[in-house]
Design a protein around this motif. Structure first.
Motif, short mmCIF file in Angstrom:
data_model
loop_
_atom_site.label_atom_id
_atom_site.label_comp_id
_atom_site.label_asym_id
_atom_site.label_seq_id
_atom_site.Cartn_x
_atom_site.Cartn_y
_atom_site.Cartn_z
N ARG A 88 -0.41 -0.58 -6.46
CA ARG A 88 -0.09 -1.99 -6.58
C ARG A 88 1.36 -2.25 -6.21
NH1 ARG A 88 1.57 -4.88 -11.39
NH2 ARG A 88 1.90 -6.98 -10.71
N HIS A 89 2.25 -1.39 -6.70
CA HIS A 89 3.67 -1.54 -6.38
C HIS A 89 3.88 -1.44 -4.87
CE1 HIS A 89 7.98 -1.35 -6.77
NE2 HIS A 89 7.98 -0.23 -6.06
N HIS A 90 3.21 -0.51 -4.22
CA HIS A 90 3.33 -0.34 -2.77
C HIS A 90 2.79 -1.57 -2.05
CE1 HIS A 90 3.72 1.71 1.02
NE2 HIS A 90 2.44 1.51 1.28
N LEU A 91 1.67 -2.10 -2.48
CA LEU A 91 1.11 -3.30 -1.87
C LEU A 91 2.02 -4.50 -2.07
CD1 LEU A 91 -2.68 -2.98 -2.74
CD2 LEU A 91 -1.60 -2.67 -0.51
N ASP A 92 2.63 -4.62 -3.24
CA ASP A 92 3.58 -5.70 -3.49
C ASP A 92 4.74 -5.65 -2.50
OD1 ASP A 92 2.05 -6.65 -5.56
OD2 ASP A 92 3.36 -5.90 -7.15
N GLN A 93 5.19 -4.45 -2.20
CA GLN A 93 6.30 -4.30 -1.25
C GLN A 93 5.89 -4.72 0.16
OE1 GLN A 93 7.31 -0.18 -1.76
NE2 GLN A 93 8.99 -0.66 -3.16
N LEU A 143 -13.50 -8.36 -8.73
CA LEU A 143 -12.24 -8.78 -8.14
C LEU A 143 -11.45 -9.68 -9.09
CD1 LEU A 143 -13.45 -9.40 -4.49
CD2 LEU A 143 -11.87 -7.61 -5.26
N CYS A 144 -12.15 -10.57 -9.78
CA CYS A 144 -11.48 -11.45 -10.77
C CYS A 144 -10.85 -10.62 -11.87
CB CYS A 144 -12.47 -12.43 -11.38
SG CYS A 144 -13.01 -13.75 -10.28
N ARG A 145 -11.58 -9.65 -12.35
CA ARG A 145 -11.07 -8.79 -13.42
C ARG A 145 -9.83 -8.02 -12.95
NH1 ARG A 145 -15.43 -4.97 -15.98
NH2 ARG A 145 -15.51 -4.32 -13.83
N ALA A 146 -9.89 -7.45 -11.76
CA ALA A 146 -8.75 -6.71 -11.23
C ALA A 146 -7.55 -7.63 -11.00
CB ALA A 146 -9.14 -6.00 -9.93
N PHE A 147 -7.82 -8.82 -10.47
CA PHE A 147 -6.75 -9.79 -10.22
C PHE A 147 -6.08 -10.19 -11.52
CE2 PHE A 147 -5.19 -14.15 -9.69
CZ PHE A 147 -4.44 -14.04 -8.53
N ALA A 152 -2.20 -9.48 -11.72
CA ALA A 152 -1.36 -10.62 -11.35
C ALA A 152 -0.63 -11.15 -12.57
CB ALA A 152 -2.23 -11.72 -10.73
N SER A 153 0.55 -11.66 -12.36
CA SER A 153 1.31 -12.24 -13.46
C SER A 153 1.05 -13.74 -13.58
CB SER A 153 2.80 -11.97 -13.27
OG SER A 153 3.24 -12.52 -12.05
#
Length: 93
Positions: free
Chosen positions: A4-9, A51-55, A59-60
């Motif tokens: 997730r951190h890598h995707l955020d970047q 997908l909703c659960r993962a999001f 997500a903040s």
């Protein structure tokens, strides 16, 4: 978390999830098989739910949009697996 951190970047923060994919198999209620219903539920209800659960866990903030269908107000006798799976998504939403 590392992924997730890598995707955020790369892509930035996720703000919205739109669940729009679906399958629309034709058929009749009399001919409906468990496998047909299971396949439609997997794509039309379970995938958006997952997908909703993962999001929501990653997500903040943000928004989730689940695409339903105007046919949910009535019944589409030519696509029972689709209609039943979209009703499930509607209730989960």
């Amino acid at each position: 978390m590392l992924i997730r951190h890598h995707l955020d970047q790369i892509a930035g923060r996720l703000d919205i999830l739109v669940n729009n994919a679906s399958t629309y198999p034709s058929g009749t209620l009399e001919a409906l098989q468990l496998e047909d219903l299971t396949a439609s539920i997997g794509i039309n209800a379970w995938a958006p739910f997952s997908l909703c659960r993962a999001f929501s866990c990653s997500a903040s903030g943000g928004r989730i949009v689940n695409m339903l269908d105007a046919r949910l107000r009535g019944y589409d006798f030519d696509h029972p697996a689709y209609i039943l799976s979209k009703h499930l998504l509607c209730h989960m939403t």
